[in-house]
Structure formats: structure tokens, C-alpha cells
Design a protein around this motif. Sequence first.
Motif, short mmCIF file in Angstrom:
data_model
loop_
_atom_site.label_atom_id
_atom_site.label_comp_id
_atom_site.label_asym_id
_atom_site.label_seq_id
_atom_site.Cartn_x
_atom_site.Cartn_y
_atom_site.Cartn_z
N SER A 120 13.41 2.79 -6.56
CA SER A 120 12.72 2.19 -5.42
C SER A 120 12.24 3.25 -4.43
N VAL A 121 13.13 4.16 -4.08
CA VAL A 121 12.78 5.18 -3.07
C VAL A 121 11.60 6.02 -3.55
N LYS A 122 11.65 6.44 -4.80
CA LYS A 122 10.55 7.22 -5.35
C LYS A 122 9.24 6.45 -5.28
N ASN A 123 9.26 5.19 -5.72
CA ASN A 123 8.04 4.39 -5.75
C ASN A 123 7.52 4.08 -4.35
N MET A 124 8.42 3.80 -3.41
CA MET A 124 8.00 3.51 -2.05
C MET A 124 7.25 4.68 -1.43
N VAL A 125 7.79 5.88 -1.62
CA VAL A 125 7.15 7.08 -1.06
C VAL A 125 5.84 7.36 -1.77
N THR A 126 5.88 7.38 -3.09
CA THR A 126 4.70 7.77 -3.87
C THR A 126 3.54 6.81 -3.65
N ILE A 127 3.81 5.51 -3.71
CA ILE A 127 2.73 4.53 -3.55
C ILE A 127 2.18 4.56 -2.14
N SER A 128 3.06 4.69 -1.14
CA SER A 128 2.61 4.76 0.24
C SER A 128 1.70 5.96 0.47
N MET A 129 2.10 7.13 -0.01
CA MET A 129 1.28 8.32 0.19
C MET A 129 -0.02 8.25 -0.61
N ASP A 130 0.05 7.69 -1.81
CA ASP A 130 -1.17 7.50 -2.60
C ASP A 130 -2.16 6.61 -1.86
N ASN A 131 -1.63 5.57 -1.21
CA ASN A 131 -2.51 4.66 -0.46
C ASN A 131 -3.18 5.37 0.72
N LEU A 132 -2.45 6.25 1.40
CA LEU A 132 -3.05 7.01 2.50
C LEU A 132 -4.19 7.87 2.00
N LYS A 133 -3.95 8.56 0.90
CA LYS A 133 -4.99 9.43 0.34
C LYS A 133 -6.22 8.62 -0.06
N THR A 134 -6.00 7.46 -0.66
CA THR A 134 -7.11 6.61 -1.09
C THR A 134 -7.94 6.15 0.11
N MET A 135 -7.26 5.71 1.17
CA MET A 135 -7.98 5.26 2.37
C MET A 135 -8.75 6.40 3.02
N PHE A 136 -8.12 7.57 3.12
CA PHE A 136 -8.79 8.71 3.75
C PHE A 136 -10.05 9.10 2.98
N ASN A 137 -10.01 8.96 1.66
CA ASN A 137 -11.16 9.32 0.82
C ASN A 137 -12.23 8.24 0.78
N GLY A 138 -12.02 7.17 1.56
CA GLY A 138 -13.05 6.15 1.69
C GLY A 138 -13.04 5.09 0.62
N ALA A 139 -12.04 5.10 -0.24
CA ALA A 139 -11.94 4.08 -1.29
C ALA A 139 -11.05 2.93 -0.83
N ARG A 140 -11.13 1.84 -1.55
CA ARG A 140 -10.33 0.65 -1.19
C ARG A 140 -9.05 0.64 -2.01
N PRO A 141 -7.90 0.77 -1.38
CA PRO A 141 -6.63 0.74 -2.13
C PRO A 141 -6.29 -0.66 -2.63
N ASN A 142 -5.57 -0.72 -3.72
CA ASN A 142 -5.18 -2.03 -4.26
C ASN A 142 -4.23 -2.78 -3.34
N ASP A 143 -3.50 -2.03 -2.50
CA ASP A 143 -2.45 -2.64 -1.68
C ASP A 143 -2.89 -2.88 -0.24
N LEU A 144 -4.20 -2.99 -0.01
CA LEU A 144 -4.70 -3.21 1.34
C LEU A 144 -4.22 -4.56 1.88
N VAL A 145 -3.69 -4.56 3.10
CA VAL A 145 -3.22 -5.79 3.75
C VAL A 145 -4.34 -6.32 4.63
N GLU A 146 -4.72 -7.56 4.39
CA GLU A 146 -5.82 -8.13 5.16
C GLU A 146 -5.42 -9.44 5.83
#
Length: 331
Positions: free
Chosen positions: A305-331
Motif C-alpha cells: 500500500s505505502v509503495k503504491n500510494m507514493v508512486t501513484i500520487s507522484m505519477d499523478n503530479l507529473k501527469t498534471m504538470f505535463n498538461g495531460a489528464r490523469p486517470n485519478d482526477l477528482v471532479e
Amino acid sequence: MKFIAYNVRDDEIPFVEKWGKDHHIEVTSTTTTLTTETINDADGFDGISCLQTIPYSQELFERFHELGIKYLSLRNVGVDNVDLQAAKANGVQITNVPAYSPESIAEFAVMMALYLSRKVGYMQQQLQERHEFHFSPDFMGRLISEQTVGIIGTGRIGRHAIQLFRGLGARVIAYDKYPLKSTNGEFEYVDDLKTIFEQSDIISLHMPATKENQHLFNHEVFEMMKDNAILINTARGAIVNTSDLIFALESGEIAGAGIDALENESADLQDSRSTKKITDSDVIKLSMMPNVILTPHSAFHTSESVKNMVTISMDNLKTMFNGARPNDLVE
């Protein structure tokens, strides 16, 4: 590109550091909780990763806007403590981690049910308070296979819990506002919560907290439940009225409770370095009951869990910064 991660526990640090090295991105970690004051430490960063149960308020998102920070990536599932309207008004995109390890929480819920069904707390109390340790008729438990388990919420976690309880031979019934199209014959949906309350020997909560279900479990519901029933809450503390739960346990309205999520959880609860003593009288009272197992919102806490929480969270930041739409976007 550089990010800052707030409220980082010791067990998260290696995964945060590895992610930064693997992606050649600067990531700063801090153990402090994200507030309107501590967000000043994020000045100059492009995005924030965070894990906390205290509120992300309107004032906090106004500070995001003032500092020019557009991205907040949660390292958990729940967003009930996030003012989403304020985030949108201040141009802050938010992601979460909807599936870091459903198995971890489901296993924990089943562990609690087994502990309480076999009255292990009473055995521990005998040993700790009277320094005695012997067989007692009062410790007679129940097999899971003899019981009906009611699951509220059949998302990823709830479905894993169903599989585990079914594997132990339980009859499983479930309720969800948005039921699955098929149950594969593993469980039976019921039409209303009242059926769950009245028929279940074990009720396990796997639902988000909303305004509509705040204090769903209150005195009226506890009266409806079987007097041998066990309540397991690995979801959110706000779903259960704590004072009504204590009364139900003391009066015999229900037989036991496994509580991993508490009402009004403080920041200290998730601070791995905190040495503060518990002062909440309700928490102290629950912790002393032999028919209760109380844990500090740690059902999720496995290495996976800890590994996935960190990795997915940081991946999402990188995706948003690069202007793409992350799969886990909260709307």
C-alpha cells in the motif's frame, strides 16, 4: 519541475526518494501537516502530494492560488475532507489514489471480525488485568461460517472483503447505492440498509463518508441490530456516532466493534513521530473495552500500500504538470 510531499511518514521516505531519482525530479519531503501556515514551505514548488484526514479548507486553497500552485495529489482514496468547490474556484486540480491495495484493508476488516468473533479481547483482559490465563466458558466464540456478513459498499475494497468472508464460509449480503451489474453468485444484494442492520451478525463498512451518511450508525440503528452483532469500520469515522456506539456496546445492544476510523481524527494520529498521549475520553473508553479492537486508521498499512500510494500520487503530479489528464482526477 519540483514537488513537495507533506505529512510524509518514515515508511514513505524510501519510496519518495526512489521515485524522485527514477524520474530525475526534485522532490522534497516534510513531516508537517499541510495547513494555511505550513503551505508557505511549498512556495516555489509546482505541486503538492499529501496524506491527511484533517480538512483541506477554502482558506488553504486560496493560499494555493496566491502561491501559484495548481496541483494537489492525495496519497489516499477519501476526499470527504476536501473542499472541492474551493479547489475548483482557485484553479487547483486534485487527484487521489483510488486503489492502492484494496486487499490490505479487506484483510484487516476480516482480521477484526475474527478477533471479535472469537472473543480474544476478553482473553487479553483476563491476562492483563488479573494476571490469569485459563479456559473460561465466557470466551466461547462463533465461526464466521455460522454468521451472515453484511457489506455496505461494494467497490474494490468491499468486493475483496466479500471474497474473504465467503472463503471462510459466511453468507454475505450487501448494499450499495450503485450496485454491480453481476454478483457472480458470490453474494446477495438487498434493497435497503434496514435489511443489513436486522439480518447481519457482522457488518463491515466500505463506503465513503458523505453528508448524507454522517452518523448513519446511531442509537436507532444499533437498536435494530442483533444483540450478537459486530460492527467493523475501516472506512470513515464520521459514519458512526461514537457516543451512541459506546452506549450500544455498554448496554448490550451490539456485541462488539472493530474501529480503525475515528470521528474527528487529529493530525497526530497519522504523524509517525508523534509522542502525544491520547486525551479523548471516548477513545480511552473504547480502548479499555474487551469487546472492541481499536486501531489508528492503519488498515491500509502494508508495504504494498505505502509503495503504491507514493508512486501513484507522484505519477499523478507529473501527469498534471505535463498538461495531460490523469486517470485519478477528482471532479
